[in-house]
Structures are given as structure tokens and as C-alpha cells.
Scaffold this active site. Structure first.
Site, PDB file in Angstrom:
ATOM      1  CB  ILE B  73      -0.948   0.015   1.234  1.00 47.70           C
ATOM      2  CG1 ILE B  73      -1.742  -1.297   1.351  1.00 47.70           C
ATOM      3  CG2 ILE B  73      -1.870   1.232   1.194  1.00 47.70           C
ATOM      4  CD1 ILE B  73      -2.533  -1.699   0.147  1.00 47.70           C
ATOM      5  CB  CYS B 132       6.095  -0.078   6.660  1.00 49.53           C
ATOM      6  SG  CYS B 132       5.266  -0.207   5.061  1.00 49.53           S
TER       7      CYS B 132
END
EC number: 1.3.-.-
Lengths: 269, 309
Positions: B73, B132
């Protein structure tokens, strides 16, 4: 309100070449759903983890023989999810999340809906055809293209319910040989753009082509998009498409909650 | 039948039950009010927040893989100020603990986000995302280098009085080393794991499926890896652990608790079934009742190893 329901397969009819028409019944979703909206359909116990997005093909009354709470999905076997779905028989359990997303804006009473469909992209048009009729639109004009004749599911239905039906196949096995944009461009030639509205659903290259026809000419045009999505209700942010943002820069817009139907001029492909 | 005690405590935060939702899988919580009663949850962890909004990565961003999914994302989010103005006031209406997940491109950006959150009413704690895998600026460098990890935690520790939970990356050789670093730098608790870096290839087109080339793997596929890392970290540090990785039901929760987690986060399951997290609370209560276990805390670290020989 989005509902999450477990339903049973009523019918899963093979239409040839991997195309299927799936029917299930869910009264509340059926009562709230609009053409162009979609479901996330899960197959419990199948080993497929994520649900799959499918636009609604048939609402109650769309198909003459369907009962009052029935819903249809038109799909083609493309990957593992649809492969498993195609093997389900009557009575098999499905989880259905819906209605999801924003559907089509039905054109005004004097405006002819011009449907452009690429293969399985014809899925949302039966329900939309009925909504257009209810809104007093002239009969739709449909341009239906695919690789071959076997990938024009529900062709007879469209023939019965559209004012004009123009077909094109890449191999020439039905209608004109070539892409669907061929007959479309000829039809558009010299026509008053205030009398019709373009609506397109199909593979991305076809949607790009339609966008490139519609936007420079200032034609009204709605595109129904699809993408891989994990959730279908806005939280995974997986299904984005680039769009023109307010500040002139590119934004990423979620197809699931801001689409799947978007005005062609919004897209920044 | 006696109702089992589900309460647990992590980083000084008292949770009514050990079920939290994982960052990036639960939006800002409010998207789920059609599907479940947020009051049922022990807590919710927001989508990763940065000081400024982020637009994220180009598509395609998600793909299903065996028993899981890859996502890239790219930390698309509304930014801390919009969260504080538009989301948090609505979340205050619910009796559940809100944990703000925070990341930054630089150490300064981490501090800025922590300071913006300040002591905002309704934020129970901060989860530092140092793991992340999907952006160059998403903190992975902080999560895979022990010295960088220690430093970013220290400066965030100074920037906020809120309880600090550090979400570790599993993409390291020695998870125990990273856990000790986090503890020594002032983390109040550790959450693990974030996603594993993975890749899927479209063999017909000979191209990566995701535009970002790689993505983070989540879902049941990673659960055994996450349970093992939870157990390893439980043996390495005494600060509390929040277990994360492919939890789909109460049985999976218990696995993490036995491995040493004091609470868990439900992630990918919320994509599959939006009400999953609340369903699991009910299931866990039933699971404990059926076994006449009076408190969920009895399970924490309760793994029994067979005698060797």
C-alpha cells in the site's frame, strides 16, 4: 448499510467458455442494491482466503424468470477464486458482503444510454438496462466486444432488451472483426453529444480507449473499473486507481468506495 | 458457568480483553461500525499515521497468495492532524483503547508525529511502526538495524509521555537482538510481527504482480513464523508482547498467548470477515468457559515444553 450474509447458491449456470451466471437470494441486499454496485463473495471452506469482487448483474426483476429476492453475478473463470466458484453447485454456501461502492448514474429521460462492454464487462448491464427503462431513457445502444463469439455471454438477452446491438470480435467469429471501438466510433460520428451518454465496463485497455475517445471530445462518460481488492469496503486501500486530485497532482482513489463507477475525466491514467 | 476474566494489561494500558485490531487492516476504526460494536474490542490500532498525509504506492497493491496476501500500500494515510481533528473525536465515544500507529521518513518525522499526538485525549498509546517493508521511508531501516532502532525509540521516548509499543519487523536474522534493543531504548512493550517481505510474479507477463515489486506477506501463511518469533522474544525480554500474524479465530489467539503474548492483534481476518475481531472476542470467551479457565492471563507464556531425551 453494508450487510454481511451467508447465502446458498440457487443456480450456477455455465454459459460456455468459462462464463457463468450465478444466482443466490438475499432479500435485504436485493432491496438496497443498485446497478453498478458490487459484492465481495467468499467461499467458506474452499481454501480461498479473500473474497472476490463481482458487480451485480441481475437485481430482482432483471431476468424474467427470477424470483423477487434473487441476485445474479456474471463471471468468467480467470484465476483460482473463480475456478473454485465455478465448481459450486446448488445449495453451496457463500458469504456475501454488499451492497458495496457507488453504482451508475442513470442518464436522464431524453438521453440514450450507450453501453460499451468488453467480454465479461457486460456483467452490470442487465440490471442497468432495467433501471434505464424505469427512468424513461430511450432503449440502450450496446457495443459488445470480445475475443471471440464464445465470450459474448447473455448476447441474446441484450439483443432482446437493447435498441441497437453492435458486436465485434477480435477473431471475427461474431459481428465485425476487430475491437469494439470500431463500430462505436462510426456510431458517434456526427451525432449530437447531448443526446447520449457513454457507459463502459471491460478490460483496462478498452477503458483507456473509451476514455481517450470521450474526454478530448467532451462526451459524458462513466467507466466501471475493477481491481484486485482485499476488503471491498475501503480499509485495505489496495484497489486504488490514479485520479486527478484537486491540487492538480495525482491522487490514488479507492475503486471500492469511491467507484467502481467513476467519470472518465477523473482518471489520470 | 463462570464468565472468564478477559482483562489484560500491556505497557500500563488496561485492556478489557486481549483482542486488538492490527494497523493497516482496520482503517481508523469508524469504517467498521456497520459490522461490529467497537466497544467489544480490547483496542484498535489505527492505520499508520505520519505527520503529513501520504498518497501511497501506485497500483497494483494487493494480491492473494497461498493462505495469505501480499500488500504494498505504501502507508497511504490522512496524516496525524486530520486524524486528531476528524477521527479521534468520534472514536472517543467508544469504550475501547485507541492506539495510534506512527511512522516517519526520518527520525525528525517520527518525533514530529509523536509530538503532534502529544497527550491527545482518547489516545491510549503509540505503536511505533519501524517495520513497513513497502516504502523507502516506511521505517524498515529503523526496524532492521539495531543501532538505528535504538536511536529512533529513544528520541520518540523523549517526545511523548504515552505508552510506547514498538512493532518489530520479522525481516531480521535475530529477533531477540532487536527485542532487547527495543527494551533497552525504552519501549514499554513489543508488538510482533509486521509483514514478511515477499514477491509474486505474473509468469505469463514475466513481471512482478505488485507495482512495488515486493510486498508484505500476511495471513494464516505467516502464523507459525509469528508464533515462533513471539516465543523467542518472550524468552529474551520481560516487557509485554502483543502477538500478530494470521490470527483467524480464538484457537489462534490462544497459540500466541501460550507463546508469551499478553494481547494480540487481528489483521488480515478483518478483510475477509469485517466482524472477525469482535467475533473472536466472543469465541475466546467461549473457549475459556468450555475449559473452565477463569482468566485469560493464566494462558500468557503458558507453553509447556516436553522433556528432552
Amino acid at each position: 448499510m453494508i450487510l454481511d450474509k451467508t447465502v446458498n447458491v440457487v443456480a450456477n449456470e455455465a454459459l460456455g467458455n468459462g462464463n457463468f451466471l450465478l444466482t443466490f437470494a438475499e432479500e435485504t441486499i436485493a432491496g438496497e442494491m443498485l446497478p453498478g454496485q458490487f459484492f465481495m463473495v467468499g467461499m467458506p471452506g474452499s481454501g480461498i482466503l479473500l473474497r472476490r469482487p463481482f458487480s451485480v448483474c441481475g437485481l430482482p426483476g432483471t431476468f424474467d424468470d427470477s424470483p423477487g429476492d434473487s441476485l445474479q453475478v456474471l463471471y468468467k473463470v480467470m484465476g483460482q477464486g473463480t475456478q473454485v466458484l465455478s465448481g459450486l453447485g446448488t445449495g453451496a454456501a457463500l458469504t456475501v458482503l454488499g451492497p458495496l461502492g457507488n453504482g451508475f448514474t442513470v442518464p436522464g429521460p431524453e438521453v440514450t444510454p450507450v453501453f460499451v462492454a468488453g467480454g465479461i464487462g457486460s456483467a452490470p448491464y442487465p440490471a442497468l438496462t432495467r433501471a434505464c427503462a424505469a427512468a424513461g431513457c430511450p432503449d440502450p445502444v450496446m457495443f459488445y466486444g470480445a475475443r471471440s463469439a464464445a465470450d459474448l455471454p447473455l448476447l441474446d438477452w441484450f439483443d432482446d432488451h437493447c435498441g441497437e446491438l453492435h458486436t465485434a470480435t477480435e477473431d471475427g467469429s461474431a459481428g465485425e472483426q476487430g475491437l469494439v471501438t470500431g463500430p462505436l466510433l462510426r456510431w458517434l460520428e456526427g451525432r449530437d453529444p447531448t443526446t447520449y451518454e457513454l457507459i463502459a465496463c471491460g478490460p483496462d485497455p478498452m477503458l483507456h480507449a473509451i476514455r481517450n475517445i470521450a474526454v478530448p471530445a467532451g462526451l459524458r462518460c462513466q467507466l466501471s473499473l475493477e481491481a484486485h481488492m482485499a476488503c471491498g469496503f475501503g480499509v485495505c486501500i489496495g484497489c486504488v486507481v490514479p485520479t486527478h486530485g484537486e491540487d492538480g497532482a495525482v491522487d490514488y482513489t479507492r475503486i471500492c468506495v469511491d467507484g467502481p463507477v467513476l467519470p472518465a475525466e477523473k482518471l489520470a491514467w | 458457568m463462570v464468565t472468564p476474566d478477559l482483562t489484560t494489561s500491556v505497557a500500563g494500558i488496561d485492556f478489557k480483553n486481549p483482542i486488538l485490531t492490527a494497523s493497516g487492516t482496520f482503517g481508523y476504526g469508524l469504517e467498521f461500525t456497520d459490522f461490529l460494536d467497537l466497544n467489544r474490542l480490547g483496542g484498535l490500532v489505527t492505520k499508520g499515521l505520519s505527520a503529513k498525509p501520504r498518497k501511497g504506492n501506485p497500483p497494483a497493491r494487493v494480491v492473494e497468495t497461498p493462505a495469505g496476501m501480499l500488500n504494498a500500500i505504501g502507508l497511504q494515510n490522512i496524516g496525524v492532524p486530520v486524524f486528531l481533528e476528524e477521527k479521534l473525536p468520534k472514536l472517543r465515544a467508544y469504550d475501547t483503547k485507541v492506539i495510534a500507529n506512527v511512522f516517519g521518513a526520518t527520525e525528525v518525522a517520527y518525533v514530529e508525529a509523536c509530538e503532534m499526538l502529544g497527550e491527545a485525549e482518547g489516545v491510549a498509546g503509540i505503536e511505533l511502526n519501524v517495520s513497513c517493508p513497502n516504502t523507502e521511508e516506511g521505517g524498515m531501516i529503523f526496524g532492521t538495524d539495531p543501532a538505528a532502532l535504538g536511536h529512533v525509540i529513544r528520541i520518540c521516548r523523549e517526545a511523548t509521555k504515552l505508552p510506547l509499543i514498538v512493532k518489530l519487523s520479522p525481516n531480521v536474522t535475530d529477533i531477540q537482538l532487536m527485542a532487547r534493543c527495543a527494551r533497552d531504548a525504552g519501549a514499554d512493550a513489543i508488538s510482533l510481527v509486521n509483514t514478511f517481505v515477499g514477491m509474486a510474479i505474473d509468469v505469463e507477463r514475466r513481471r512482478p504482480v505488485l507495482a512495488n515489486v515486493c510486498g508484505g506477506l500476511s495471513g494464516p501463511a505467516i502464523r507459525p513464523l509469528a508464533v515462533w518469533m513471539t516465543w523467542q522474544v518472550h524468552q529474551a525480554v520481560e516487557i509485554p508482547i502483543i502477538g500478530i500474524g494470521g490470527i483467524m479465530n480464538a484457537r489462534d489467539v490462544v497459540e500466541f498467548l501460550l507463546a508469551g503474548a499478553s494481547a494480540v492483534q487481528v489483521g488480515t481476518a478483518s478483510f475477509v470477515t469485517p466482524s472477525a475481531s469482535a467475533n473472536i472476542v466472543t469465541e475466546l470467551e467461549d473457549w475459556l468457559s468450555e475449559r473452565k479457565i477463569t482468566s485469560v492471563r493464566e494462558l500468557i507464556g503458558g507453553l509447556e515444553l516436553p522433556p528432552r531425551g
